[in-house]
Design a protein around this motif. Structure first.
Motif, mmCIF file in Angstrom:
data_model
loop_
_atom_site.group_PDB
_atom_site.id
_atom_site.type_symbol
_atom_site.label_atom_id
_atom_site.label_comp_id
_atom_site.label_asym_id
_atom_site.label_seq_id
_atom_site.Cartn_x
_atom_site.Cartn_y
_atom_site.Cartn_z
ATOM 1 N N UNK A 101 0.807 -1.227 0.000
ATOM 2 C CA UNK A 101 0.000 0.000 0.000
ATOM 3 C C UNK A 101 0.837 1.272 0.000
ATOM 4 N N UNK A 102 2.144 1.145 0.192
ATOM 5 C CA UNK A 102 3.004 2.323 0.322
ATOM 6 C C UNK A 102 3.334 2.643 1.766
ATOM 7 N N UNK A 103 2.695 1.969 2.706
ATOM 8 C CA UNK A 103 2.960 2.207 4.119
ATOM 9 C C UNK A 103 4.407 1.881 4.478
ATOM 10 N N UNK A 104 4.938 0.808 3.953
ATOM 11 C CA UNK A 104 6.327 0.433 4.231
ATOM 12 C C UNK A 104 7.313 1.512 3.800
ATOM 13 N N UNK A 105 7.082 2.115 2.648
ATOM 14 C CA UNK A 105 7.950 3.212 2.179
ATOM 15 C C UNK A 105 7.932 4.374 3.166
ATOM 16 N N UNK A 106 6.746 4.689 3.702
ATOM 17 C CA UNK A 106 6.630 5.779 4.664
ATOM 18 C C UNK A 106 7.367 5.465 5.963
ATOM 19 N N UNK A 107 7.272 4.227 6.421
ATOM 20 C CA UNK A 107 7.964 3.825 7.650
ATOM 21 C C UNK A 107 9.477 3.885 7.446
ATOM 22 N N UNK A 108 9.953 3.368 6.333
ATOM 23 C CA UNK A 108 11.383 3.410 6.043
ATOM 24 C C UNK A 108 11.872 4.854 5.974
ATOM 25 N N UNK A 109 11.129 5.718 5.319
ATOM 26 C CA UNK A 109 11.502 7.136 5.224
ATOM 27 C C UNK A 109 11.522 7.797 6.605
ATOM 28 N N UNK A 110 10.568 7.459 7.457
ATOM 29 C CA UNK A 110 10.546 8.021 8.810
ATOM 30 C C UNK A 110 11.746 7.538 9.623
ATOM 31 N N UNK A 111 12.110 6.275 9.468
ATOM 32 C CA UNK A 111 13.291 5.752 10.160
ATOM 33 C C UNK A 111 14.553 6.469 9.696
ATOM 34 N N UNK A 112 14.674 6.675 8.394
ATOM 35 C CA UNK A 112 15.838 7.394 7.859
ATOM 36 C C UNK A 112 15.861 8.831 8.362
ATOM 37 N N UNK A 113 14.701 9.491 8.372
ATOM 38 C CA UNK A 113 14.610 10.869 8.862
ATOM 39 C C UNK A 113 15.022 10.934 10.327
ATOM 40 N N UNK A 114 14.509 10.028 11.127
ATOM 41 C CA UNK A 114 14.838 10.022 12.554
ATOM 42 C C UNK A 114 16.338 9.803 12.764
ATOM 43 N N UNK A 115 16.896 8.828 12.087
ATOM 44 C CA UNK A 115 18.326 8.538 12.243
ATOM 45 C C UNK A 115 19.179 9.742 11.853
ATOM 46 N N UNK A 116 18.784 10.410 10.789
ATOM 47 C CA UNK A 116 19.556 11.557 10.306
ATOM 48 C C UNK A 116 19.364 12.783 11.208
ATOM 49 N N UNK A 117 18.125 13.106 11.531
ATOM 50 C CA UNK A 117 17.858 14.336 12.287
ATOM 51 C C UNK A 117 18.124 14.190 13.785
ATOM 52 N N UNK A 118 17.691 13.105 14.390
ATOM 53 C CA UNK A 118 17.853 12.956 15.841
ATOM 54 C C UNK A 118 19.267 12.524 16.224
ATOM 55 N N UNK A 119 19.893 11.701 15.392
ATOM 56 C CA UNK A 119 21.195 11.143 15.733
ATOM 57 C C UNK A 119 22.329 11.609 14.810
#
Length: 179
Positions: A101-119
């Motif tokens: 459905x595209x949900x997996x792409x959104x989760x992966x993008x959120x994980x990448x965003x979190x890793x980059x911005x928070x850490x």
């Protein structure tokens, strides 16, 4: 295929452990996993994660389990953990009827965003069973590259499942995160 609805993301807490274990199990093992395309049911029997494993990653420093919910229903999760200037991505699961459905792409993008911005991580690493050619291709379409660096499957450790084949191994995949 289900229409993509933007999920609500949050970090998991101890009260979420049982739901996370059930979600991951449903996405990879047993008959329920066959509703989606990420099943490992033909490769591995038994469990994918357990309560102790999820509790361990929740308690670890520089570690987070991200949850994606729609209308308060848990539909996807992933684990990320900081290792120097890279983050490790794993325990990724999408509710089988929502896969594609595209949900997996959104989760992966959120994980990448979190890793980059928070850490401030500059790369995301993951290990994928190399027999999962379709899954590796999905990650490649999202910018991950195969490294040719392999590690063995943990044969004999039933906590990670009971292999149905004797040729399983993991390949490291890496994506550089945008500066």
């Amino acid at each position: 295929m289900n229409a993509v609805i933007t999920p609500v993301f949050r970090k998991a807490v101890e009260a979420d452990i049982d739901a996370i274990v059930a979600l991951v199990q449903s996405a990879y093992r047993g008959e329920s996993s066959r509703q989606g395309w990420t099943t490992e049911a033909d490769l591995i029997d038994g469990q994918r994660v357990d309560v102790a494993n999820v509790a361990e990653v929740l308690a670890a420093p520089d570690s987070a389990v991200l949850l994606a919910s729609i209308d308060s229903e848990l539909l996807a999760c992933c684990h990320i953990e900081k290792h120097g200037d890279a983050a490790y991505f794993g325990m990724f699961a999408v509710h089988p009827p929502r896969q594609g459905s595209g949900l997996g792409r959104l989760v992966l993008a959120e994980a990448e965003r979190h890793a980059h911005q928070a850490w401030q991580c500059r790369a995301m690493h993951m290990k994928v069973i190399d027999a999962r050619v379709d899954l590796m291709a999905w990650y490649e379409r999202r910018g991950y590259r195969r490294t040719g660096e392999y590690s063995p499957f943990p044969y004999g450790e039933e906590r990670f499942g009971i292999p149905r084949r004797d040729d399983l191994r993991f390949e490291l995949m890496i994506k550089e995160l945008a500066p």
